[in-house]
Design an enzyme around this catalytic site. Structure first.
Site, PDB file in Angstrom:
ATOM      1  CB  CYS A   1     -22.223   4.632 -14.702  1.00 46.22           C
ATOM      2  SG  CYS A   1     -21.023   5.975 -14.805  1.00 46.22           S
TER       3      CYS A   1
ATOM      4  CD  GLU B   1      -2.989  -0.694  -0.125  1.00 44.90           C
ATOM      5  OE1 GLU B   1      -3.040   0.445  -0.605  1.00 44.90           O
ATOM      6  OE2 GLU B   1      -3.628  -1.645  -0.595  1.00 44.90           O
TER       7      GLU B   1
ATOM      8  CB  CYS C   1     -17.946  -0.615 -16.482  1.00 44.57           C
ATOM      9  SG  CYS C   1     -18.195  -0.065 -14.791  1.00 44.57           S
TER      10      CYS C   1
ATOM     11  CB  CYS D   1     -13.547   3.369 -13.680  1.00 40.29           C
ATOM     12  SG  CYS D   1     -14.422   4.938 -13.702  1.00 40.29           S
TER      13      CYS D   1
HETATM   14 FE1  SF4 Z   1     -16.423   4.317 -14.865  1.00 42.31          FE
HETATM   15 FE2  SF4 Z   1     -19.055   4.675 -15.158  1.00 42.31          FE
HETATM   16 FE3  SF4 Z   1     -17.598   3.897 -17.225  1.00 42.31          FE
HETATM   17 FE4  SF4 Z   1     -18.020   2.232 -15.200  1.00 42.31          FE
HETATM   18  S1  SF4 Z   1     -19.536   3.025 -16.610  1.00 42.31           S
HETATM   19  S2  SF4 Z   1     -16.085   2.600 -16.282  1.00 42.31           S
HETATM   20  S3  SF4 Z   1     -18.041   3.645 -13.464  1.00 42.31           S
HETATM   21  S4  SF4 Z   1     -17.444   5.830 -16.169  1.00 42.31           S
END
Ligand code: SF4
Length: 360
Positions: A208, A37, A202, A192
């Protein structure tokens, strides 16, 4: 099922299938998590893995680390930058031996009292190493939340920080903190991403809000671009009777406790040669003459672009005992021993140049 339930489930399933095979994920040993980390702050993951492997070979446990010298620790860290991180790890290792039975604490308040451990690192250790129900927020998670929840607060502002931490705590599934926090970090690193997020793969795209409103390019709100500041510096490599002069910077200085050749910033209207002669006198009281140009190195440090002009210098008189004004220690060493010492990036580039061109 609530939206929160759906987000949690989607992220956990995605992480289970897509997580990278990282060395500290094999056993989730707290010491390894802590080092990973700290290393991962401001550093690309492939470099973190390389340095983490090297670190664990040199310092396999807290006791070995605490018994090593600070020089050995800095040498192992050389090239990662932000050396206060390595010094804080070293201080913490000693503290853990003295006060915590050579073990990283589980309690957040105690973790926060350790040198170099802030809310993010404390949360990461507590959740990833000890599976405590503690949220984390780093730059990756801020970016995901700003898009997922369409947060238009100024990045870094107190309001934004408060909002992100509240969201992270509200979203955390009880008993799943290890995988859930890593899922968010991994999503930020792999999908993202800051530029061109891969929304088509995603796992939370259907929730989103920035994607739905075509606002991804302005979430998070773009920061004002910071200008690069050019800095001109000069340094001199002093050989005397076959030995090389190096000095160790003061502990609380920038690049504290690293080794270097004397030198410094060029003053306005000062040539690089004059800078070297002046800096030698100010830092060591050694009178030197400039013999030859070696090279010019360029490296970037935070907002600075540093141009370092490098010269061979020799003593004007036979007096080789310096009086140190900007360093805590000096050594006269054979050039072959130079790799035993940790140098800042610009000086390391100079050493590599001398090695490659057989100049010493
Ligand atoms: Fe990022 Fe939204 Fe795209 Fe997912 S859908 S990668 S959370 S911008």
């Amino acid at each position: 099922m609530t939206t929160t339930d759906k987000l949690q489930k989607a992220l956990l399933i995605w992480f289970d299938k897509n997580q990278r095979d990282l060395p500290w994920r094999h056993r989730y040993e707290p010491y390894q998590i802590w080092i990973s980390e700290i290393m991962a702050q401001q550093t690309q993951m492939d470099r973190v893995v390389e340095y983490h492997n090297r670190w664990m070979n040199s310092f396999p446990d807290i006791l070995t680390l605490a018994k090593s010298s600070e020089d050995q620790v800095l040498k192992c860290w050389e090239g990662l930058g932000y050396y206060s991180r390595a010094r804080n790890i070293y201080k913490t290792a000693k503290l853990l031996i003295d006060k915590h039975n050579a073990t990283l604490p589980k309690n957040i308040t105690t973790l926060l009292s350790l040198p170099g451990v802030g809310p993010y690192t404390a949360g990461a250790i507590a959740s990833i190493a000890y599976e405590k129900d503690v949220a984390v927020v780093d730059a990756n998670i801020e970016r995901i939340f700003s898009r997922l929840f369409n947060i238009d607060l100024i990045p870094g502002s107190p309001e934004a920080k408060r909002e992100y931490w509240q969201k992270a705590e509200a979203l955390l599934p009880k008993g799943e903190s290890r995988n859930f926090n890593q899922a968010l970090m991994e999503l930020g690193a792999l999908v993202c991403r800051p530029k061109q997020p891969n929304c088509s793969v995603c796992p939370v795209s259907e929730h989103c809000i920035a994607l739905q409103h075509d606002l991804i390019s302005v979430r998070p709100i773009p920061k004002k671009s910071t200008k690069t500041i050019p800095v001109n510096m000069a340094t001199g490599v002093l050989m005397h009777k076959g030995l090389l002069f190096i000095q160790q910077r003061l502990a609380d200085d920038v690049w504290g406790s690293l080794w270097e050749f004397p030198g410094g910033r060029m003053k306005e209207d000062e040539t690089a040669e004059k800078t070297v002669i002046r800096e030698y006198m100010e830092e060591t009281e050694l009178a030197v003459r400039v013999d030859a140009k070696i090279t010019t190195t360029i490296h970037h440090y935070t907002r600075y672009k540093v141009t370092l002009h490098c010269y061979f210098v020799s003593l004007k008189q036979d007096e080789s005992d310096p009086v140190l004004h900007a360093a805590q220690e000096f050594h006269w060493i054979p050039f072959e021993q130079i790799d035993q010492y940790a140098f800042p990036a610009g000086h390391r580039k100079l050493i590599e140049f001398m090695n490659a061109n057989k100049l010493a």
